[in-house]
Design an enzyme around this catalytic site. Structure first.
Site, short mmCIF file in Angstrom:
data_model
loop_
_atom_site.label_atom_id
_atom_site.label_comp_id
_atom_site.label_asym_id
_atom_site.label_seq_id
_atom_site.Cartn_x
_atom_site.Cartn_y
_atom_site.Cartn_z
N SER A 83 0.80 -1.22 0.11
CA SER A 83 -0.12 -0.15 -0.05
C SER A 83 0.92 1.18 -0.03
O SER A 83 2.01 1.29 0.47
CB SER A 83 -0.83 0.05 1.21
N1 SAH Z 1 -0.03 -5.57 3.89
C1 SAH Z 1 0.78 -5.97 2.67
C2 SAH Z 1 0.02 -5.38 1.42
C3 SAH Z 1 -0.99 -6.27 1.12
S1 SAH Z 1 -1.60 -6.61 -0.29
C4 SAH Z 1 2.17 -5.06 2.95
O1 SAH Z 1 2.41 -4.41 3.79
O2 SAH Z 1 3.07 -5.58 2.00
C5 SAH Z 1 -2.77 -7.86 0.22
C6 SAH Z 1 -2.48 -9.07 0.68
O3 SAH Z 1 -3.46 -10.06 1.02
C7 SAH Z 1 -1.79 -9.86 -0.63
O4 SAH Z 1 -0.57 -10.22 -0.39
C8 SAH Z 1 -2.78 -11.28 -0.75
O5 SAH Z 1 -2.28 -12.37 -1.15
C9 SAH Z 1 -3.30 -11.19 0.70
N2 SAH Z 1 -4.70 -11.92 0.91
C10 SAH Z 1 -5.65 -11.79 0.04
N3 SAH Z 1 -6.77 -12.55 0.46
C11 SAH Z 1 -6.31 -13.15 1.35
C12 SAH Z 1 -6.82 -14.08 2.61
N4 SAH Z 1 -8.14 -14.57 2.70
N5 SAH Z 1 -6.11 -14.46 3.69
C13 SAH Z 1 -4.82 -13.83 3.85
N6 SAH Z 1 -4.06 -13.22 2.95
C14 SAH Z 1 -4.98 -12.58 1.79
#
Ligand code: SAH
Length: 232
Positions: A83
């Site tokens: 993000s």
């Molecule tokens: N917080 C992260 C960025 C998040 S991007 C950072 O600081 O880099 C969103 C992430 O959520 C992605 O890696 C995606 O694979 C994950 N995601 C999506 N659905 C999910 C689920 N059901 N459980 C765990 N992770 C999930």
């Protein structure tokens, strides 16, 4: 002629790109905190300190390092993104974690948000659904010595029951609704920050609070996150 081109144009360009493109990350981080985060109203000391400390350039793919402190999200592979710094800071401030908090993050991605929370909370649990991303984040957090963060590869819909209840839960992928297990695993008096809405549109960042049986939600701002996916 050739040498003057090198001296007049190329050398200064190389020096500049070293100073502002790759090196001097601390200065870039300070600028990021002042111009992108404080300027937009984030004032919480813990949040600002954590954002100043975490080396964001080590959480993005090598090819994006020079853009790590730009005012934007960046790709981290597998169709996912880290993000925008301001959004990380804003969500961190809203979560209101403190030195004794146990926090759960859903969506580890690069591990950056977890690293930011690591400097504020006592313990951070983070769950990632994409194995490759989860493993890379685990390794990165270990190398960078974030000792109070634990990464699990699983569908975060189910939270992390063994470590519940949590003082704070932060979800960094957009869901159509709040997964009920996450509400259950929130401590009485705890808060959850989660983007809710269609994954193909803008979503609403919500602050969810739990007091006894009562769940309250407050819309905070419009955001755009990658979709919350489910394990089939
Ligand atoms: N917080 C992260 C960025 C998040 S991007 C950072 O600081 O880099 C969103 C992430 O959520 C992605 O890696 C995606 O694979 C994950 N995601 C999506 N659905 C999910 C689920 N059901 N459980 C765990 N992770 C999930």
């Amino acid at each position: 002629m050739k040498s003057s081109i090198i001296l007049n144009f190329l050398l200064p360009a190389i020096v500049c790109s070293t100073l502002y493109g790759q090196g001097n990350y601390e200065k870039q981080r300070d600028d990021m905190v002042i111009h992108q985060i404080k300027a937009r109203g984030v004032n919480d000391k813990n949040t600002l300190n954590a954002m100043k400390k975490v080396p964001r350039h080590l959480f993005v793919p090598a090819g994006y390092r020079s853009k790590a402190y730009d005012d934007r999200p960046l790709p981290i592979g597998y169709g996912q993104t880290i993000s925008q710094p301001y959004i990380v800071a804003y969500m961190t401030e809203l979560l209101k974690a403190g030195a004794e908090s146990t926090v759960l993050e859903i969506g580890t991605g690069s591990g950056y948000q977890a690293a930011v929370l690591s400097g504020i909370a006592e313990k951070v649990y983070t769950v990632e659904i994409i194995e490759e991303l989860g493993l890379a984040a685990k390794k990165r957090l270990k190398t960078l010595n974030y000792k109070n963060v634990e990464v699990k590869i699983a569908d975060g819909y189910d939270g992390w029951k063994e470590h519940a209840p949590f003082d704070g839960i932060i979800v960094t992928a957009a869901s159509e609704y709040i997964p009920p297990p996450l509400i259950e695993q929130l401590k009485d008096g705890g808060r959850m920050i989660i983007p809710i809405g269609s994954p193909f549109n803008v979503q609403t960042l919500m602050m969810v609070t739990k007091k006894g049986d009562k769940i309250s939600t407050k819309n905070m701002m419009l955001v755009r996150f990658v979709p919350f996916t489910r394990k089939k």
